[in-house]
Design a protein around this motif. Structure first.
Motif, PDB file in Angstrom:
ATOM      1  N   HIS A 180       0.876  -1.174   0.000  1.00 40.34           N
ATOM      2  CA  HIS A 180       0.000   0.000   0.000  1.00 40.34           C
ATOM      3  C   HIS A 180       0.910   1.220   0.000  1.00 40.34           C
ATOM      4  O   HIS A 180       1.685   1.416   0.935  1.00 40.34           O
ATOM      5  CB  HIS A 180      -0.923  -0.033   1.222  1.00 40.34           C
ATOM      6  N   ASP A 181       0.828   2.000  -1.050  1.00 42.20           N
ATOM      7  CA  ASP A 181       1.827   3.027  -1.329  1.00 42.20           C
ATOM      8  C   ASP A 181       1.621   4.290  -0.485  1.00 42.20           C
ATOM      9  O   ASP A 181       0.889   5.197  -0.874  1.00 42.20           O
ATOM     10  CB  ASP A 181       1.789   3.365  -2.825  1.00 42.20           C
ATOM     11  N   LEU A 182       2.286   4.328   0.673  1.00 45.16           N
ATOM     12  CA  LEU A 182       2.188   5.533   1.516  1.00 45.16           C
ATOM     13  C   LEU A 182       3.098   6.636   0.986  1.00 45.16           C
ATOM     14  O   LEU A 182       2.802   7.816   1.143  1.00 45.16           O
ATOM     15  CB  LEU A 182       2.568   5.217   2.967  1.00 45.16           C
ATOM     16  N   ARG A 183       4.212   6.254   0.343  1.00 50.07           N
ATOM     17  CA  ARG A 183       5.143   7.290  -0.134  1.00 50.07           C
ATOM     18  C   ARG A 183       4.458   8.224  -1.130  1.00 50.07           C
ATOM     19  O   ARG A 183       4.592   9.449  -1.053  1.00 50.07           O
ATOM     20  CB  ARG A 183       6.361   6.643  -0.792  1.00 50.07           C
ATOM     21  N   ALA A 184       3.701   7.623  -2.045  1.00 57.17           N
ATOM     22  CA  ALA A 184       3.021   8.463  -3.043  1.00 57.17           C
ATOM     23  C   ALA A 184       2.068   9.429  -2.350  1.00 57.17           C
ATOM     24  O   ALA A 184       1.977  10.602  -2.708  1.00 57.17           O
ATOM     25  CB  ALA A 184       2.264   7.577  -4.033  1.00 57.17           C
ATOM     26  N   LEU A 185       1.376   8.910  -1.336  1.00 50.38           N
ATOM     27  CA  LEU A 185       0.441   9.777  -0.591  1.00 50.38           C
ATOM     28  C   LEU A 185       1.185  10.909   0.110  1.00 50.38           C
ATOM     29  O   LEU A 185       0.807  12.073   0.012  1.00 50.38           O
ATOM     30  CB  LEU A 185      -0.248   8.945   0.493  1.00 50.38           C
ATOM     31  N   LEU A 186       2.251  10.523   0.830  1.00 50.80           N
ATOM     32  CA  LEU A 186       3.009  11.518   1.594  1.00 50.80           C
ATOM     33  C   LEU A 186       3.543  12.607   0.675  1.00 50.80           C
ATOM     34  O   LEU A 186       3.557  13.779   1.021  1.00 50.80           O
ATOM     35  CB  LEU A 186       4.196  10.862   2.309  1.00 50.80           C
ATOM     36  N   ARG A 187       3.978  12.195  -0.525  1.00 50.75           N
ATOM     37  CA  ARG A 187       4.619  13.156  -1.436  1.00 50.75           C
ATOM     38  C   ARG A 187       3.618  13.904  -2.317  1.00 50.75           C
ATOM     39  O   ARG A 187       4.005  14.754  -3.106  1.00 50.75           O
ATOM     40  CB  ARG A 187       5.684  12.447  -2.278  1.00 50.75           C
ATOM     41  N   SER A 188       2.334  13.535  -2.178  1.00 52.68           N
ATOM     42  CA  SER A 188       1.338  14.254  -2.970  1.00 52.68           C
ATOM     43  C   SER A 188       0.602  15.280  -2.112  1.00 52.68           C
ATOM     44  O   SER A 188      -0.415  15.835  -2.523  1.00 52.68           O
ATOM     45  CB  SER A 188       0.329  13.277  -3.569  1.00 52.68           C
ATOM     46  N   GLY A 189       1.102  15.457  -0.885  1.00 51.85           N
ATOM     47  CA  GLY A 189       0.498  16.474  -0.028  1.00 51.85           C
ATOM     48  C   GLY A 189      -0.724  15.986   0.729  1.00 51.85           C
ATOM     49  O   GLY A 189      -1.489  16.792   1.267  1.00 51.85           O
ATOM     50  N   ALA A 190      -0.908  14.666   0.804  1.00 53.59           N
ATOM     51  CA  ALA A 190      -2.084  14.131   1.509  1.00 53.59           C
ATOM     52  C   ALA A 190      -2.035  14.498   2.995  1.00 53.59           C
ATOM     53  O   ALA A 190      -0.958  14.598   3.587  1.00 53.59           O
ATOM     54  CB  ALA A 190      -2.117  12.612   1.359  1.00 53.59           C
ATOM     55  N   ASP A 191      -3.207  14.677   3.584  1.00 50.82           N
ATOM     56  CA  ASP A 191      -3.217  14.986   5.014  1.00 50.82           C
ATOM     57  C   ASP A 191      -3.157  13.692   5.840  1.00 50.82           C
ATOM     58  O   ASP A 191      -3.259  12.585   5.302  1.00 50.82           O
ATOM     59  CB  ASP A 191      -4.433  15.846   5.380  1.00 50.82           C
ATOM     60  N   ASP A 192      -3.011  13.852   7.149  1.00 50.15           N
ATOM     61  CA  ASP A 192      -2.848  12.685   8.022  1.00 50.15           C
ATOM     62  C   ASP A 192      -4.064  11.755   7.958  1.00 50.15           C
ATOM     63  O   ASP A 192      -3.937  10.533   8.045  1.00 50.15           O
ATOM     64  CB  ASP A 192      -2.620  13.128   9.479  1.00 50.15           C
ATOM     65  N   ASP A 193      -5.254  12.328   7.813  1.00 53.43           N
ATOM     66  CA  ASP A 193      -6.462  11.497   7.744  1.00 53.43           C
ATOM     67  C   ASP A 193      -6.367  10.513   6.578  1.00 53.43           C
ATOM     68  O   ASP A 193      -6.744   9.343   6.690  1.00 53.43           O
ATOM     69  CB  ASP A 193      -7.710  12.367   7.530  1.00 53.43           C
ATOM     70  N   SER A 194      -5.877  11.002   5.433  1.00 56.45           N
ATOM     71  CA  SER A 194      -5.806  10.146   4.242  1.00 56.45           C
ATOM     72  C   SER A 194      -4.774   9.035   4.443  1.00 56.45           C
ATOM     73  O   SER A 194      -4.999   7.882   4.053  1.00 56.45           O
ATOM     74  CB  SER A 194      -5.423  10.966   3.007  1.00 56.45           C
ATOM     75  N   VAL A 195      -3.649   9.382   5.065  1.00 49.22           N
ATOM     76  CA  VAL A 195      -2.615   8.368   5.306  1.00 49.22           C
ATOM     77  C   VAL A 195      -3.157   7.322   6.286  1.00 49.22           C
ATOM     78  O   VAL A 195      -3.034   6.111   6.073  1.00 49.22           O
ATOM     79  CB  VAL A 195      -1.325   9.027   5.863  1.00 49.22           C
ATOM     80  N   ALA A 196      -3.798   7.801   7.334  1.00 43.88           N
ATOM     81  CA  ALA A 196      -4.355   6.889   8.341  1.00 43.88           C
ATOM     82  C   ALA A 196      -5.425   5.989   7.716  1.00 43.88           C
ATOM     83  O   ALA A 196      -5.519   4.795   8.028  1.00 43.88           O
ATOM     84  CB  ALA A 196      -4.949   7.688   9.502  1.00 43.88           C
ATOM     85  N   ALA A 197      -6.204   6.538   6.806  1.00 37.09           N
ATOM     86  CA  ALA A 197      -7.286   5.753   6.187  1.00 37.09           C
ATOM     87  C   ALA A 197      -6.713   4.592   5.379  1.00 37.09           C
ATOM     88  O   ALA A 197      -7.256   3.474   5.404  1.00 37.09           O
ATOM     89  CB  ALA A 197      -8.139   6.658   5.289  1.00 37.09           C
ATOM     90  N   VAL A 198      -5.604   4.831   4.671  1.00 42.00           N
ATOM     91  CA  VAL A 198      -4.993   3.744   3.885  1.00 42.00           C
ATOM     92  C   VAL A 198      -4.493   2.649   4.828  1.00 42.00           C
ATOM     93  O   VAL A 198      -4.687   1.447   4.577  1.00 42.00           O
ATOM     94  CB  VAL A 198      -3.834   4.286   3.011  1.00 42.00           C
ATOM     95  N   MET A 199      -3.895   3.062   5.940  1.00 46.85           N
ATOM     96  CA  MET A 199      -3.392   2.061   6.889  1.00 46.85           C
ATOM     97  C   MET A 199      -4.559   1.241   7.465  1.00 46.85           C
ATOM     98  O   MET A 199      -4.486   0.008   7.543  1.00 46.85           O
ATOM     99  CB  MET A 199      -2.612   2.761   8.022  1.00 46.85           C
ATOM    100  N   ALA A 200      -5.607   1.926   7.860  1.00 44.55           N
ATOM    101  CA  ALA A 200      -6.745   1.233   8.477  1.00 44.55           C
ATOM    102  C   ALA A 200      -7.418   0.279   7.482  1.00 44.55           C
ATOM    103  O   ALA A 200      -7.782  -0.850   7.829  1.00 44.55           O
ATOM    104  CB  ALA A 200      -7.748   2.261   8.996  1.00 44.55           C
ATOM    105  N   THR A 201      -7.565   0.728   6.240  1.00 43.81           N
ATOM    106  CA  THR A 201      -8.209  -0.117   5.231  1.00 43.81           C
ATOM    107  C   THR A 201      -7.353  -1.351   4.938  1.00 43.81           C
ATOM    108  O   THR A 201      -7.862  -2.469   4.813  1.00 43.81           O
ATOM    109  CB  THR A 201      -8.440   0.687   3.925  1.00 43.81           C
ATOM    110  N   ALA A 202      -6.039  -1.129   4.845  1.00 45.45           N
ATOM    111  CA  ALA A 202      -5.142  -2.259   4.554  1.00 45.45           C
ATOM    112  C   ALA A 202      -5.230  -3.298   5.672  1.00 45.45           C
ATOM    113  O   ALA A 202      -5.342  -4.504   5.413  1.00 45.45           O
ATOM    114  CB  ALA A 202      -3.709  -1.753   4.409  1.00 45.45           C
ATOM    115  N   VAL A 203      -5.193  -2.843   6.920  1.00 47.12           N
ATOM    116  CA  VAL A 203      -5.251  -3.789   8.036  1.00 47.12           C
ATOM    117  C   VAL A 203      -6.625  -4.466   8.082  1.00 47.12           C
ATOM    118  O   VAL A 203      -6.734  -5.671   8.349  1.00 47.12           O
ATOM    119  CB  VAL A 203      -4.930  -3.091   9.380  1.00 47.12           C
ATOM    120  N   GLY A 204      -7.661  -3.700   7.780  1.00 46.17           N
ATOM    121  CA  GLY A 204      -9.011  -4.285   7.786  1.00 46.17           C
ATOM    122  C   GLY A 204      -9.127  -5.472   6.849  1.00 46.17           C
ATOM    123  O   GLY A 204      -9.885  -6.414   7.096  1.00 46.17           O
ATOM    124  N   ALA A 205      -8.345  -5.442   5.764  1.00 47.34           N
ATOM    125  CA  ALA A 205      -8.429  -6.507   4.762  1.00 47.34           C
ATOM    126  C   ALA A 205      -7.323  -7.551   4.922  1.00 47.34           C
ATOM    127  O   ALA A 205      -7.115  -8.385   4.044  1.00 47.34           O
ATOM    128  CB  ALA A 205      -8.336  -5.881   3.364  1.00 47.34           C
TER     129      ALA A 205
END
Ligand code: SAM
Ligand code: SF4
Length: 326
Positions: free
Chosen positions: A277-302
């Protein structure tokens, strides 16, 4: 809200690989000719790593962070990263081949590192050189002693036990652990070698390892209380303990509490996972913490129930251990 998957497992342990580079070429981990290293600009910066950890701690209550690699000590200015992460109030540990710990241990301890796991698969200089591709047994032993002296306790020494390679040193390692005041953790050889040569018959079962040690140094089993994968035994005479990580013979997937971040910023929910799950792309695209956290939560959920080593369904992951971070 903790990171919980559909099986109810709560994830509080984040393993972070900070580089895919290494000064060793362990035969069970990397090809002898080495790997093509990831370009530096693809690795997360210290600021990016700190941000992910801050989100994991603040949003999900992650309380344990392990720094790994590749070889984490080859990353320049490592004490600076340790200093930043130690301020986040987590149990902070590092897994290393130990070759430069003699120089670094006191700086890392001063920066806030809690403890280290050092990998050491043989106490015989020639065999050590064959396994690691480097002639450095003395330096690793000096590194282990330096870690103990720096108070990076408990110092754990990881031995990957491989049939016909080093399985005749299981008891010698226990003797070493008792003499140096460190805990030996015997690890079953896993199908994560870069060459893809792993065979089930190369694995020495945890039960056989424990039996070999017990014959010379009687052991008392410690009841398991946490999600820690290591099964533990103390020496009956009170001189320390050993652990065994039976990934192959007794998978601990049902109590797994780990998530991982690769050096290039990919979030993974399992050592053996097939998807990143590509967090680097998110971090470098200016995503906020909510968006980063959402990817982590969704990945773990699955997250899946677990690996299936030894079963027909098992498929090796595309990355080797040195690229995922052990
Ligand atoms: N370079 C550091 C080190 O060697 O400790 C950290 C990274 S290394 C990939 C982390 C751990 O993975 C080490 O303890 C190593 O022995 C273990 N490891 C690597 N390949 C393995 C394999 N195929 N099976 C079991 N353990 C393995
Ligand atoms: Fe390097 Fe660690 Fe892999 Fe050995 S096990 S090659 S030291 S990353």
């Amino acid at each position: 809200m903790p990171l919980v998957d559909s099986f109810g497992r709560v994830h509080r342990d984040l393993r972070i690989s900070i580089t895919d580079r290494c000064n060793f070429r362990c035969q069970y981990c990397m090809p002898a000719e080495g790997m093509v290293w990831q370009p530096r600009d693809e690795l997360l910066t210290f600021e990016e790593i700190e941000r992910v950890v801050r989100i994991a701690v603040g949003r999900f209550g992650v309380d344990s962070v392990r720094i790994t690699g590749g070889e984490p000590t080859v990353r320049a200015h490592l004490p600076l990263l340790i200093d930043r992460l130690s301020r986040l109030g987590v149990d902070l540990a590092m897994t290393t081949n130990g070759a430069t710990l003699g120089l670094l241990a006191s700086d890392l301890a001063a920066a806030g590192l809690g403890r280290v796991n050092v990998s050491l698969d043989s106490l015989r200089p020639e065999r050590f050189a064959t396994i690691t591709g480097r002639d450095g047994l003395d330096r690793v032993i000096a590194g282990i002693d330096a870690a103990v002296a720096a108070g990076l306790a408990p110092v754990k020494v990881n031995m990957v036990v491989m049939r016909g390679v080093n399985d005749d040193e299981v008891v010698d390692m226990a003797t070493f652990g008792r003499a140096h005041g460190v805990t030996i953790r015997y690890i079953e050889f896993m199908p994560l070698d870069a060459q893809g040569d792993w065979e089930r018959s190369d694995v020495v079962d945890a039960a056989a390892i424990v039996a070999a040690v017990h014959e010379v140094y009687p052991l008392v089993e410690v009841p398991r209380t946490t999600a820690a994968p290591a099964q533990q035994w103390t020496f009956a005479d009170g001189v320390g303990s050993i652990g065994v990580i039976p990934t192959v013979t007794q998978s601990f997937c049902s109590t797994c509490d780990r998530v991982r971040l690769t050096a290039d910023g990919q979030f993974r929910t399992c050592l053996f996972a097939h998807d990143d799950h590509d967090l680097r792309a998110l971090l470098r695209s200016g995503a906020d913490d909510d968006s980063v956290a959402a990817v982590m939560a969704t990945a773990v959920g699955a997250k899946w129930a677990g690996h299936q080593i030894g079963q027909v369904h098992f498929i090796r992951p595309g990355r080797s251990m040195s690229q995922i971070g052990g």
